[in-house]
Design a protein around this motif. Structure first.
Motif, short mmCIF file in Angstrom:
data_model
loop_
_atom_site.label_atom_id
_atom_site.label_comp_id
_atom_site.label_asym_id
_atom_site.label_seq_id
_atom_site.Cartn_x
_atom_site.Cartn_y
_atom_site.Cartn_z
N GLY A 164 49.95 19.44 -9.70
CA GLY A 164 50.36 18.67 -10.73
C GLY A 164 49.35 18.61 -11.65
N SER A 218 51.09 19.82 -15.48
CA SER A 218 52.37 20.03 -14.78
C SER A 218 53.08 18.72 -15.46
CB SER A 218 53.25 19.53 -13.45
OG SER A 218 52.73 20.88 -13.10
N LYS A 247 56.43 22.39 -9.37
CA LYS A 247 55.37 22.46 -9.75
C LYS A 247 54.76 23.49 -8.69
CE LYS A 247 54.22 17.86 -9.91
NZ LYS A 247 53.34 16.88 -9.33
#
Length: 476
Positions: A98, A101, A110
């Motif tokens: 992450g 993202s 992801k």
């Protein structure tokens, strides 16, 4: 990225002034054209008001702009100290965690982005495979309720190449472990290994050919052991007969993209994959060692040479056939103008073949890989020919070749083809025994000198230069 940014990137690189001027000119004209295109697009006469192509400076820029994710600088730093594949694994892991993202991204999103970015890095951001070759990346459930990762492959994955498409599955497994997902359990609901066997044979027979012929037992072994599901979208209007309406496979038609990843990637390039797995310390793929292996064959188990003849485009030249007298002799080594996937032949070969082959010609070869590019090297062995008067002559050089060209009745031997050891290493190919070459002779001479004549200056000179025939006879 502005024009000034592009030019500033090379400001610290030592180069002749005319190189810098040339690059600056290219950059300036590119941005001028881009601005004119933007002005034209702004009139909205076209269906789109934006310029679709994006200007990218390097691999990091290409990948970042391809996926619209701010990873250019971290990727650039990774590439300074790691190869592109290791960089792909590191960055895909960070994306799966992450790091790059959006805050509200799901784990599935992801992982999807991580696999695509990883493949984009491996393919250097120059193919459509990361965008259209991967249809989707999904988290699904095994029969026992555990979550696993599934990668659906589409037809454009072909543009990535066999090895890179197989590396996609390595990247997917890498991010699967990062996310803490379970392994894919084949045959949980249906005979999925049998489906792949039937599907692949139908595709071979009805749709298209593969680069390699593989065994049914290898197909079953791979599908049974894959930690990530290999799925795909249908690509051709041919349906399976015995394995329809399966729980985890949405279509009854053949899935060309997934089959190519399996056939030409995971099995066909298993040796190259194993090399990468060992290099990057990836676990869980040891079962690839158990594969029987793929062979380049044609229909009805024809040998590789016959298959290649079927693939030759009308009008293209065939210089020699595998294991036939009269072709090239393998010479290990490299010249200043040869290297990775670039082989050397003597320039006189081009002369006596009426320039059928030239510098930069792309050729298909048997070993160590599939193809290569030609460079001319005048320090290797020249061809041997038979003249119309019956004399057998070894051509001395290009000038000699031109002089006797019209008198040649038959080419008995094309001379050396210079291939570097690195090509065999890169393709994880078995080394082929070399002919008796100068290097062997020098090593034997060195042993004799050390044993019998350690101070003989006359003999020592031949360690650095090739003797004439008279000199060779004298010292033999």
């Amino acid at each position: 990225m502005s024009e000034n940014d592009a030019i500033s990137r090379i400001s610290g690189i030592e180069m002749p002034n005319y190189y810098g001027d040339y690059y600056s000119s290219l950059s300036s004209e590119t941005y001028t054209i881009f601005e004119k295109a933007a002005s034209a697009k702004s009139s909205l006469v076209d269906s789109s008001g934006i310029i679709e192509p994006k200007i990218a400076f390097d691999l990091a820029d290409r990948v970042a702009k391809m996926h619209e994710i701010d990873i250019a600088e971290p990727l650039r730093e990774l590439l300074k100290t790691n190869g592109k594949e290791l960089s792909a694994l590191i960055l895909s892991k960070e994306i799966a965690q992450g790091k790059y993202s959006l805050p509200d991204s799901t784990l599935e999103e992801k992982l999807d982005l991580a696999v695509r970015v990883g493949l984009a890095i491996v393919t250097e951001g120059v193919t459509i495979a990361p965008l259209q070759g991967i249809s989707e990346v999904k988290i699904k459930k095994n029969k026992d309720g555990s979550d696993y990762l599934s990668v659906s492959i589409a037809g454009p994955m072909r543009s990535a190449g066999g090895t890179e498409s197989a590396v996609t599955m390595l990247i997917a497994d890498h991010v699967r472990k990062t996310a803490g997902l379970s392994k894919f359990q084949a045959n949980s609901f249906d005979d999925e290994t049998g489906r792949f066997v039937e599907e692949l044979r139908i595709y071979e027979r009805e749709a298209s050919s593969f680069q390699f012929h593989i065994l049914d037992e290898d197909i079953e072994h791979v599908i049974s052991n894959l930690p990530v599901e290999l799925d795909g979208v249908d690509t051709d209007p041919y349906e399976v007969v015995n394995h329809k309406s399966m729980a985890r496979i949405k279509t009854d038609r053949v899935r060309g993209g997934a089959l190519r990843v399996l056939n030409d990637g995971l099995i066909g390039r298993s040796k190259k994959l194993l090399k990468r797995i060992e290099m990057y310390n990836l676990d869980g793929w040891e079962w690839l060692n158990d594969l029987k292996g793929a062979v380049q064959t044609g229909e009805k188990q024809e040998d590789a040479a016959t298959k290649r003849m079927h693939e030759v485009i009308t009008g293209r030249s065939v210089l020699s056939m595998p294991n036939k007298l009269g072709g090239f002799r393998l010479r290990y080594g490299r010249a200043c103008n040869t290297g990775f996937a670039a082989v050397g032949i003597h320039p006189v070969v081009a002369e006596i073949l009426d320039h059928t082959i030239a510098v930069g010609t792309q050729i298909k070869i048997d070993i160590p890989g599939k193809g290569s590019t030609v460079a001319f090297v005048d320090s290797i062995e020249t061809p041997i020919v038979r003249l119309k008067n019956g004399n057998v002559v070894k051509i001395r050089d290009v000038k000699h070749g031109i002089e006797i060209k019209n008198e040649i009745e038959k080419i008995l031997h094309l001379g050396d083809v210079l291939i570097s050891f690195g090509d065999f290493l890169e393709n994880n190919a078995q080394l082929v025994p070399s002919g008796y070459v100068e290097e062997y002779w020098i090593e034997e001479l060195k042993q004799k000198i050390e044993k019998y004549e350690p101070k003989d200056q006359y003999l020592t000179q031949f360690l650095n230069r090739i003797p004439t025939i008279d000199e060779a006879l004298k010292i033999s």
